[in-house]
Enzyme design. Structure first.
Site, short mmCIF file in Angstrom:
data_model
loop_
_atom_site.label_atom_id
_atom_site.label_comp_id
_atom_site.label_asym_id
_atom_site.label_seq_id
_atom_site.Cartn_x
_atom_site.Cartn_y
_atom_site.Cartn_z
N ALA A 308 0.85 -1.21 0.00
CA ALA A 308 0.00 0.00 0.00
C ALA A 308 0.87 1.24 0.00
O ALA A 308 1.87 1.33 0.74
CB ALA A 308 -0.91 0.00 1.23
N LEU A 316 8.53 21.20 -2.48
CA LEU A 316 8.60 21.31 -1.02
C LEU A 316 7.98 22.61 -0.49
O LEU A 316 7.23 22.62 0.48
CB LEU A 316 10.07 21.19 -0.58
CG LEU A 316 10.33 21.15 0.91
CD1 LEU A 316 9.59 20.00 1.59
CD2 LEU A 316 11.84 21.03 1.17
N TYR A 372 7.39 11.62 -0.86
CA TYR A 372 7.36 10.24 -1.37
C TYR A 372 8.77 9.63 -1.38
O TYR A 372 8.98 8.51 -0.91
CB TYR A 372 6.76 10.28 -2.78
CG TYR A 372 6.56 8.93 -3.43
CD1 TYR A 372 5.52 8.08 -3.03
CD2 TYR A 372 7.38 8.50 -4.47
CE1 TYR A 372 5.31 6.85 -3.65
CE2 TYR A 372 7.18 7.28 -5.09
CZ TYR A 372 6.14 6.46 -4.68
OH TYR A 372 5.94 5.24 -5.30
N LYS A 376 10.13 6.38 0.60
CA LYS A 376 10.59 5.18 -0.12
C LYS A 376 12.08 4.91 0.13
O LYS A 376 12.52 3.76 0.09
CB LYS A 376 10.31 5.32 -1.62
CG LYS A 376 8.80 5.34 -1.94
CD LYS A 376 8.11 4.04 -1.56
CE LYS A 376 6.67 3.96 -2.03
NZ LYS A 376 5.99 2.72 -1.65
N THR A 407 -0.01 1.59 -14.15
CA THR A 407 -1.12 1.44 -13.20
C THR A 407 -1.93 2.74 -13.16
O THR A 407 -1.56 3.73 -13.81
CB THR A 407 -0.62 1.19 -11.75
OG1 THR A 407 0.05 2.37 -11.30
CG2 THR A 407 0.29 0.00 -11.64
N1 LIG Z 1 2.95 2.48 -10.36
C1 LIG Z 1 4.23 2.78 -10.34
O1 LIG Z 1 4.81 3.13 -11.37
C2 LIG Z 1 5.01 2.65 -9.06
C3 LIG Z 1 6.37 2.94 -9.12
C4 LIG Z 1 7.12 2.83 -7.96
C5 LIG Z 1 6.55 2.40 -6.79
N2 LIG Z 1 5.22 2.13 -6.75
C6 LIG Z 1 4.66 1.67 -5.47
O2 LIG Z 1 3.92 0.49 -5.67
C7 LIG Z 1 2.86 0.41 -4.72
C8 LIG Z 1 1.54 0.17 -5.44
O3 LIG Z 1 1.35 1.22 -6.37
P1 LIG Z 1 0.18 1.23 -7.46
O4 LIG Z 1 0.71 1.91 -8.65
O5 LIG Z 1 -0.43 -0.10 -7.58
O6 LIG Z 1 -0.80 2.26 -6.73
P2 LIG Z 1 -2.38 2.29 -6.60
O7 LIG Z 1 -2.71 3.67 -6.16
O8 LIG Z 1 -3.01 1.76 -7.83
O9 LIG Z 1 -2.63 1.25 -5.41
C9 LIG Z 1 -2.27 1.51 -4.08
C10 LIG Z 1 -3.24 0.81 -3.17
O10 LIG Z 1 -2.88 1.10 -1.82
C11 LIG Z 1 -4.08 1.34 -1.10
N3 LIG Z 1 -3.86 2.17 0.09
C12 LIG Z 1 -3.52 3.49 0.12
N4 LIG Z 1 -3.50 3.92 1.38
C13 LIG Z 1 -3.84 2.90 2.17
C14 LIG Z 1 -4.03 2.76 3.57
N5 LIG Z 1 -3.85 3.78 4.41
N6 LIG Z 1 -4.39 1.54 4.05
C15 LIG Z 1 -4.59 0.49 3.22
N7 LIG Z 1 -4.44 0.58 1.88
C16 LIG Z 1 -4.07 1.76 1.36
C17 LIG Z 1 -4.98 2.06 -2.10
O11 LIG Z 1 -6.34 2.04 -1.72
C18 LIG Z 1 -4.68 1.29 -3.36
O12 LIG Z 1 -5.54 0.19 -3.53
C19 LIG Z 1 2.90 1.72 -3.93
O13 LIG Z 1 3.61 1.52 -2.73
C20 LIG Z 1 3.66 2.64 -4.86
O14 LIG Z 1 4.30 3.68 -4.15
C21 LIG Z 1 4.43 2.24 -7.87
#
Ligand SMILES: NC(=O)c1ccc[n+]([C@@H]2O[C@H](COP(=O)([O-])OP(=O)(O)OC[C@H]3O[C@@H](n4cnc5c(N)ncnc54)[C@H](O)[C@@H]3O)[C@@H](O)[C@H]2O)c1
Length: 466
Positions: A308, A316, A372, A376, A407
């Site tokens: 999540a 900033l 962010y 991370k 996504t």
């Molecule tokens: N998509 C990318 O390109 C990318 C790149 C680097 C890192 N990430 C990381 O991958 C992970 C998933 O990303 P994604 O693209 O699938 O995002 P997304 O927004 O599609 O999914 C994130 C999910 O986390 C859930 N979430 C948010 N806050 C929450 C909370 N307080 N409690 C429980 N659930 C919660 C949301 O409801 C959502 O279903 C994240 O940690 C994101 O930072 C994504």
């Protein structure tokens, strides 16, 4: 969101325009399908003089049906002593041979002069790599080499592998696996992962394998059978793909997401034969609720995936304090609190897996993402600081650092920046959620007991922070 340019680039008109204008040329990547062999096409194995890991490599290769060839005496001897039949291959420019994988055991390299053996093995076959090919170098963990000359030479392998990642196009990948002394029996799951199409979007990575108690896997199609996993943020995107992939591998998956997403969450869980837990991970009671859930319903848990996450981007000077607090709390602090509660209650089982999702923004930093990137980078810090602590309990902790993944999160990025994000990597395309999920399934595998403290980027060798 799908990337229409990939299909265009792979059409005959697209190829003509790409060649005329020097445009990015993304290959359609070979991705895993059930039942697929972990080696795709012929594999050529070479080894430096005095190499120490060829028997361990041979043990893995013996589980594939793909043709194995050897170049040079050292590799041939190792395969013979492992009772593995392999034809000897002498490179010839005209023979039209293509390799699905080139693997070199560099563990015998003790000084910089001996690095010449890398050139001697790879140079004649560098242009014989098939599409979606695999280049893998296996060496010794530099920090653990006693002789400074050996440490220097082993460290030099990183530059070789990363440059190869930029040269071998056509959807191919290049990796370096460092094996600690005494960890030879831990190589199998990592070598399989990097040879297979499960690592389609992972390139130019360096993985360290440490000593651990050997864990065997009897069925490589269902390595997670009887394991219980928690995936946070599982109602969509990367989290959904992680839940699907762990379930494919045999795990019972508990899918967690915020209460407003309960409907989607239940649909995902039902589809997988898993369970849904609607909960905000930042809620005060969340660590205890999760701990009680697994203690009461499952005799603890084997795998926790902290997926999540949110972005709340602003430079900033313009960032509201609540956006800083919220991002740090969801992406980092809540994960620490949940780990602490699970560990205090002994709710993570023996040979457990803690797997975190960082980001290349946590490595490179990013404009408008101080909150962010801090969170991370903190996730990486948590992996590094917790790995020796958890090691004492036979629990591993690792992270993936995704680059641009297709996504809902990245679909919200403005068009021009989204296009740049997709193309600024050696594969000229974004990854898919399943690419991140496959790396997580490799960490989760019981045979990955020696893989801990690693951060592997799933980014197609992004230029950011490289
Ligand atoms: N998509 C990318 O390109 C990318 C790149 C680097 C890192 N990430 C990381 O991958 C992970 C998933 O990303 P994604 O693209 O699938 O995002 P997304 O927004 O599609 O999914 C994130 C999910 O986390 C859930 N979430 C948010 N806050 C929450 C909370 N307080 N409690 C429980 N659930 C919660 C949301 O409801 C959502 O279903 C994240 O940690 C994101 O930072 C994504």
């Amino acid at each position: 969101m799908s990337d229409g340019y990939i299909n265009f680039a792979n059409s005959s008109l697209g190829q003509t325009l790409i060649k005329s204008f020097g445009l990015p040329n993304p290959e359609i990547l070979d991705r895993y399908e059930a039942g697929q062999d972990f080696i795709r096409g012929s594999l050529l194995l070479g080894a430096a003089e005095g190499a120490e890991l060829s028997s361990a490599i041979a043990k893995t290769l013996g589980n594939s049906q793909s043709p194995i060839l050897t170049s040079g005496d050292t590799a041939a001897k190792a395969l013979k002593s492992a009772k593995l039949s392999a034809a000897s291959y002498t490179p010839n420019e005209e023979d039209g041979q293509k390799f699905g994988a080139l693997v070199f055991d560099a563990s015998g390299i003790k000084n910089s002069a001996q690095l010449r053996q890398m050139y001697d093995f790879f140079h004649p076959v560098a242009r014989k790599m098939a599409k979606s090919g695999r280049l893998i170098v296996i060496g010794r963990t530099p920090e653990l080499c006693k002789d400074p000359k050996e440490q220097t030479a082993q460290r030099a392998l990183e530059g070789f592998v990363r440059s190869c990642g930029k040269e071998i196009r056509k959807g191919s990948t290049s990796q370096l696996i460092y094996v600690a002394p005494g960890a030879e029996n831990q190589l199998d799951s990592t070598l399989r992962f990097f040879l297979s199409s499960k690592s389609a979007y992972v390139s130019a990575q360096v993985v360290r394998i440490s000593k651990a108690a050997e864990q065997s896997v009897s069925n490589w199609e269902k390595p997670l059978a009887e394991k219980v996993a928690l995936v946070t943020g599982a109602s969509r995107g990367i989290g959904k793909a992680i839940a699907e992939t762990l379930a494919r591998d045999g795990a019972k998956v508990v899918c967690l997401d915020i209460p407003p997403s309960e409907e989607e969450l239940k649909a995902v869980a039902t589809e997988l034969g898993g369970e849904a837990l609607a909960l905000d991970i930042t809620a005060e009671e969340a660590p205890q609720t999760i701990t009680d859930y697994f203690k009461n319903n499952h005799q603890g848990l084997d795998i926790i995936v902290h997926n999540a996450g949110v972005t709340r981007d602003k430079t900033l000077g313009r960032m509201k304090p609540q956006f800083w607090d919220m991002t740090l709390d969801i992406n980092l602090s809540s994960e620490e609190r949940i780990n602490d509660a699970l560990l205090a209650a002994d709710a993570i089982n023996e040979n457990g897996r803690v797997i975190c999702v960082s980001s290349i923004s946590g490595i490179a930093g990013n404009m408008g993402q101080t909150n962010y990137s801090t969170s991370k980078a903190g996730v990486i810090g948590m992996v590094q600081s917790m790995s020796p602590v958890l090691n004492k309990k036979n629990i591993t902790i690792n992270a993936v650092a995704p680059g641009f993944i297709e996504t809902a999160m990245t679909a919200a990025i403005p068009f021009a920046i989204r296009q740049a994000g997709r193309r600024m990597n050696s594969m000229s395309q974004g990854g898919l959620p399943v690419d991140v999920a496959e790396a997580i399934a490799w960490y989760a595998n019981p045979a990955s007991a020696g893989v801990t403290g690693n951060v592997v980027r799933v980014c197609g060798q992004s230029l950011l922070g490289a």
